[in-house]
Design an enzyme around this catalytic site. Structure first.
Site, short mmCIF file in Angstrom:
data_model
loop_
_atom_site.label_atom_id
_atom_site.label_comp_id
_atom_site.label_asym_id
_atom_site.label_seq_id
_atom_site.Cartn_x
_atom_site.Cartn_y
_atom_site.Cartn_z
N GLU A 85 0.82 -1.22 0.00
CA GLU A 85 0.00 0.00 0.00
C GLU A 85 0.85 1.26 0.00
OE1 GLU A 85 -2.72 -0.40 -0.99
OE2 GLU A 85 -4.14 -1.53 0.25
N THR A 96 -4.64 8.42 -3.28
CA THR A 96 -5.11 8.09 -1.93
C THR A 96 -4.38 8.92 -0.88
OG1 THR A 96 -5.60 5.86 -2.68
CG2 THR A 96 -5.49 6.17 -0.32
N1 HSE Z 1 -8.60 3.18 4.33
C1 HSE Z 1 -7.93 3.67 3.17
C2 HSE Z 1 -8.21 5.15 3.02
C3 HSE Z 1 -8.46 2.94 1.98
O1 HSE Z 1 -9.37 5.51 3.06
O2 HSE Z 1 -7.30 5.93 2.89
C4 HSE Z 1 -7.92 3.42 0.68
O3 HSE Z 1 -8.32 2.52 -0.33
#
Ligand code: HSE
Length: 308
Positions: A132, A183
């Protein structure tokens, strides 16, 4: 070292399920990634991308989730080996459906077995979360946990525990319109602190959401799924079409509508099968050009397969 390989399929996921920012996620299938990992003597990690969305993946190894997870696994094993990973990309990158998480989960699962790492449940989540870093800049664990274990996952990094529950067999409709800011940016726009009222609302809503899944109580699910004060209210501002999509899905009987992860996917949950053609037609009439997909929760996570 001889050559050994595993082929693993890994479901997509919806992170931040309603009020569960960074802590609740749901596996869904389709779509899914299929990943082949091959270990042999020699050195170096080689990633090949294939499948529908191969051209949308980053070329730079350090931006590639599979590369980051494979490298971390080699570090943990303390061995030198040649690792070849082929990703058949069935989940559209940057769509908010846990594309990087699914690949990362598959590579972590395969490397754990092929290098005899003997990782426990949390060890697998931690290894997969390295992937990630490529897309989010932080090792959030909700998407990878859902892809690893399937169903609804509750992720608690303070006590290093994932709890999973089977999810009722409802319908999940996904509307993808436009693209998302990355993100990392979508995390940076969240407040640094919240009022006590907001915190209490989210705690109660998460607890009732989990209870609704456990009991199969769709009426309770419907009352709490949208009740988020941590992330959604801030993030939907990046999606000008949010209101149009939400109203349309609710008119068609959705139990609730949420943003999947950091978007752009918008998700409606339905007890009965919704009419995808009608919904897409209405959204088009309202000026959108969406991709609309109907899918189901997947109570199965990563699994070994013999096709490729
Ligand atoms: N929990 C993470 C966010 C998921 O919302 O940043 C991103 O896919």
């Amino acid at each position: 070292m001889g050559t050994e390989e595993l082929i693993v399929s890994s479901p997509a996921s919806i992170a931040n399920l309603g009020p569960g920012f960074d802590s609740l996620a749901l596996a869904i299938k389709p779509p899914q990634d299929v990943v082949r990992v091959r270990v042999s003597g020699g050195e170096g990690v080689v990633i090949r991308n294939d499948g529908e969305y191969a051209s949308e993946l980053p070329n730079e190894p350090s931006d590639n989730s599979a590369y980051l997870v494979a490298n971390r696994a080699l570090e943990l094993a303390g061995v030198k080996a040649r690792i070849e990973v082929t990703v058949i990309k069935g989940i559209k990158p940057a769509s908010g459906l846990g594309s990087s998480g699914a690949t990362s989960a598959a590579v972590a699962y395969a490397m754990n077995k092929l290098l005899n790492l003997d990782l426990d449940q949390w060890g697998l989540v931690e290894l997969a979360s390295y992937g990630e870093l490529a897309s989010a800049g932080v090792r959030h664990m909700d998407n990878v946990a859902a892809s690893l274990f399937g169903g609804l996952v509750i992720v608690n990094s303070t006590v290093r525990q994932v709890t999973r529950l089977d999810f009722p067999g409802i319908y999940v409709l996904i509307v993808i319109e436009g693209s998302k800011p990355n993100t990392g940016y979508m995390r940076s726009i969240l407040p640094k602190s919240y009022t006590l009222d907001d915190v209490v609302t989210n705690i109660a809503s998460v607890a009732q959401l989990v209870a609704s899944v456990f009991k199969g109580d769709l009426s309770l699910f419907s009352r709490v799924i949208e009740n988020d004060r941590v992330a959604m209210p801030y993030r939907i501002k990046a999606y000008g079409h949010w209101g149009i999509v939400k109203d349309t899905l609710i008119r068609h009987g959705a139990l609730g509508v949420i943003l999947s992860g950091a978007g752009p996917s918008i998700v409606g949950f339905f007890k009965d099968e919704p009419n995808v053609v009608e919904i897409e037609g209405e959204l088009r009439k309202l000026g959108l050009r969406p991709r609309v997909m109907l899918t189901r929760p997947s109570n199965e996570g990563v699994r070994e397969v013999n096709y490729y």
